[in-house]
Design a protein around this motif. Structure first.
Motif, mmCIF file in Angstrom:
data_model
loop_
_atom_site.group_PDB
_atom_site.id
_atom_site.type_symbol
_atom_site.label_atom_id
_atom_site.label_comp_id
_atom_site.label_asym_id
_atom_site.label_seq_id
_atom_site.Cartn_x
_atom_site.Cartn_y
_atom_site.Cartn_z
ATOM 1 N N ALA A 225 14.892 129.704 -73.049
ATOM 2 C CA ALA A 225 16.093 129.058 -72.508
ATOM 3 C C ALA A 225 17.176 128.962 -73.581
ATOM 4 O O ALA A 225 18.369 129.189 -73.299
ATOM 5 C CB ALA A 225 15.755 127.679 -71.964
ATOM 6 N N LEU A 226 16.771 128.645 -74.814
ATOM 7 C CA LEU A 226 17.736 128.586 -75.911
ATOM 8 C C LEU A 226 18.295 129.971 -76.232
ATOM 9 O O LEU A 226 19.491 130.118 -76.508
ATOM 10 C CB LEU A 226 17.078 127.974 -77.150
ATOM 11 C CG LEU A 226 16.763 126.475 -77.080
ATOM 12 C CD1 LEU A 226 15.879 126.050 -78.249
ATOM 13 C CD2 LEU A 226 18.054 125.660 -77.075
ATOM 14 N N VAL A 227 17.433 130.980 -76.200
ATOM 15 C CA VAL A 227 17.886 132.357 -76.437
ATOM 16 C C VAL A 227 18.885 132.765 -75.359
ATOM 17 O O VAL A 227 19.945 133.351 -75.644
ATOM 18 C CB VAL A 227 16.693 133.332 -76.469
ATOM 19 C CG1 VAL A 227 17.175 134.781 -76.521
ATOM 20 C CG2 VAL A 227 15.792 133.034 -77.665
ATOM 21 N N ALA A 228 18.560 132.462 -74.107
ATOM 22 C CA ALA A 228 19.442 132.818 -72.996
ATOM 23 C C ALA A 228 20.802 132.139 -73.133
ATOM 24 O O ALA A 228 21.841 132.730 -72.813
ATOM 25 C CB ALA A 228 18.790 132.444 -71.666
ATOM 26 N N ALA A 229 20.803 130.896 -73.614
ATOM 27 C CA ALA A 229 22.065 130.182 -73.795
ATOM 28 C C ALA A 229 22.943 130.872 -74.832
ATOM 29 O O ALA A 229 24.173 130.984 -74.657
ATOM 30 C CB ALA A 229 21.793 128.732 -74.203
ATOM 31 N N VAL A 230 22.325 131.355 -75.914
ATOM 32 C CA VAL A 230 23.078 132.090 -76.935
ATOM 33 C C VAL A 230 23.633 133.383 -76.347
ATOM 34 O O VAL A 230 24.811 133.718 -76.534
ATOM 35 C CB VAL A 230 22.193 132.392 -78.160
ATOM 36 C CG1 VAL A 230 22.906 133.342 -79.120
ATOM 37 C CG2 VAL A 230 21.822 131.104 -78.880
ATOM 38 N N VAL A 231 22.796 134.119 -75.608
ATOM 39 C CA VAL A 231 23.233 135.378 -75.006
ATOM 40 C C VAL A 231 24.380 135.137 -74.027
ATOM 41 O O VAL A 231 25.373 135.883 -73.996
ATOM 42 C CB VAL A 231 22.048 136.090 -74.311
ATOM 43 C CG1 VAL A 231 22.543 137.285 -73.499
ATOM 44 C CG2 VAL A 231 21.030 136.531 -75.343
ATOM 45 N N ASP A 232 24.279 134.092 -73.222
ATOM 46 C CA ASP A 232 25.332 133.785 -72.258
ATOM 47 C C ASP A 232 26.658 133.496 -72.966
ATOM 48 O O ASP A 232 27.722 133.875 -72.471
ATOM 49 C CB ASP A 232 24.941 132.579 -71.396
ATOM 50 C CG ASP A 232 23.882 132.912 -70.363
ATOM 51 O OD1 ASP A 232 23.697 134.116 -70.080
ATOM 52 O OD2 ASP A 232 23.247 131.982 -69.843
ATOM 53 N N ARG A 233 26.591 132.823 -74.101
ATOM 54 C CA ARG A 233 27.813 132.529 -74.850
ATOM 55 C C ARG A 233 28.436 133.797 -75.421
ATOM 56 O O ARG A 233 29.662 133.901 -75.519
ATOM 57 C CB ARG A 233 27.527 131.520 -75.947
ATOM 58 C CG ARG A 233 27.196 130.123 -75.417
ATOM 59 C CD ARG A 233 26.758 129.202 -76.536
ATOM 60 N NE ARG A 233 27.864 128.896 -77.447
ATOM 61 C CZ ARG A 233 27.701 128.279 -78.610
ATOM 62 N NH1 ARG A 233 26.480 127.928 -79.016
ATOM 63 N NH2 ARG A 233 28.746 128.021 -79.373
ATOM 64 N N THR A 234 27.615 134.780 -75.791
ATOM 65 C CA THR A 234 28.180 136.037 -76.276
ATOM 66 C C THR A 234 28.852 136.794 -75.127
ATOM 67 O O THR A 234 29.847 137.493 -75.343
ATOM 68 C CB THR A 234 27.106 136.952 -76.905
ATOM 69 O OG1 THR A 234 26.187 137.408 -75.907
ATOM 70 C CG2 THR A 234 26.362 136.235 -78.005
ATOM 71 N N ARG A 235 28.308 136.659 -73.911
ATOM 72 C CA ARG A 235 28.897 137.360 -72.752
ATOM 73 C C ARG A 235 30.318 136.898 -72.455
ATOM 74 O O ARG A 235 31.153 137.686 -72.039
ATOM 75 C CB ARG A 235 28.027 137.126 -71.514
ATOM 76 C CG ARG A 235 26.704 137.881 -71.496
ATOM 77 C CD ARG A 235 25.865 137.407 -70.343
ATOM 78 N NE ARG A 235 24.630 138.153 -70.193
ATOM 79 C CZ ARG A 235 23.577 137.709 -69.526
ATOM 80 N NH1 ARG A 235 23.612 136.519 -68.942
ATOM 81 N NH2 ARG A 235 22.489 138.443 -69.418
#
Length: 239
Positions: A225-235
């Motif tokens: 979930a933390l990884v996904a949050a970082v990826v979403d912010r890069t998007r």
């Protein structure tokens, strides 16, 4: 475009740790298989962090030329950092962000095991206390030789990594996110916090309550979930 999360595993682990991550949170995962294990078991295990990172930089060149996030657990965090540092120094494309989990900061001497003075059973007991291997294996010491071989190879590889001196600090111009466990005795939260010295841009520290050193598997849903949050912010261009 969704960036690829390029994952490096812990000492003694394998790329299989990230096999099902792609199905969670719509993540695009590339789990790196290191020489000497899994489908590359016939290749010699790396003995030098510098030479391994040089090899990976070449092997992953096409992938790293696209949008990506580097992720590393424990030893994998060291590999991710060294790879990003090498690419920065040669002006190659850098990750949109880097995520390190339970990984020793590069400016601190790792709290490693005295391998040359320990038997396989003693090493296995230490890893059991950290949650790295199931205690039942201690009841079958005849199985430990083959199991401990890649662990010892990887721990020696970690010892080959150069400790960065104060005068050599070169913060990476990428967003750096650090994840750890409150019960991790190998890389405790106060040690993880000093990763901030290597962040040239945004920095975050997330400590999972009650988690130990192997939180990538034991606390998988929280970590992904933390990884996904970082990826979403890069998007959306936040990082």
């Amino acid at each position: 475009m969704t960036p690829t999360v390029v994952c490096f595993h812990h000492a003694g682990g394998s790329a299989a740790a990230y096999r099902d991550w792609g199905s969670e949170h719509d993540l695009r995962i590339h789990a790196v298989c290191l020489p000497g294990r899994d489908g590359r078991r016939n290749e010699p295990s790396p003995t030098s962090m510098d030479s391994l990172v040089e090899q990976l930089d070449d092997e992953l060149g096409e992938l790293l030329a696209t949008e990506h996030v580097l992720f590393g657990h424990s030893m994998g965090g060291t590999i991710a950092y060294e790879l990003a540092l090498r690419r920065m120094r040669r002006n190659a494309r850098l990750p949109l962000a880097m995520i390190v989990v339970a990984s020793n900061p590069p400016h601190l001497q790792p709290a490693g095991l005295p391998l040359d003075e320990m038997t396989d059973l003693e090493i296995a007991r230490s890893l059991t206390e950290l949650g790295g291997i199931p205690p039942i294996l201690l009841e079958r010491p005849e199985w430990l030789g083959p199991l401990m071989r890649p662990v010892k190879d990887d721990l020696r590889l970690c010892r080959s990594a150069r400790v960065v001196g104060d005068a050599e600090l070169a913060p990476l111009p990428v967003s750096l996110h650090v994840i750890g466990g409150s019960r991790d005795r190998l890389v405790p939260p106060e040690r993880l916090a000093t990763w901030r010295l290597h962040a040239g841009r945004d920095f975050s520290l997330s400590i999972l309550d009650g988690a130990g050193h192997f939180l990538v598997t034991e606390n998988r849903s929280e970590v992904t979930a933390l990884v996904a949050a970082v990826v979403d912010r890069t998007r959306v261009g936040v990082l």
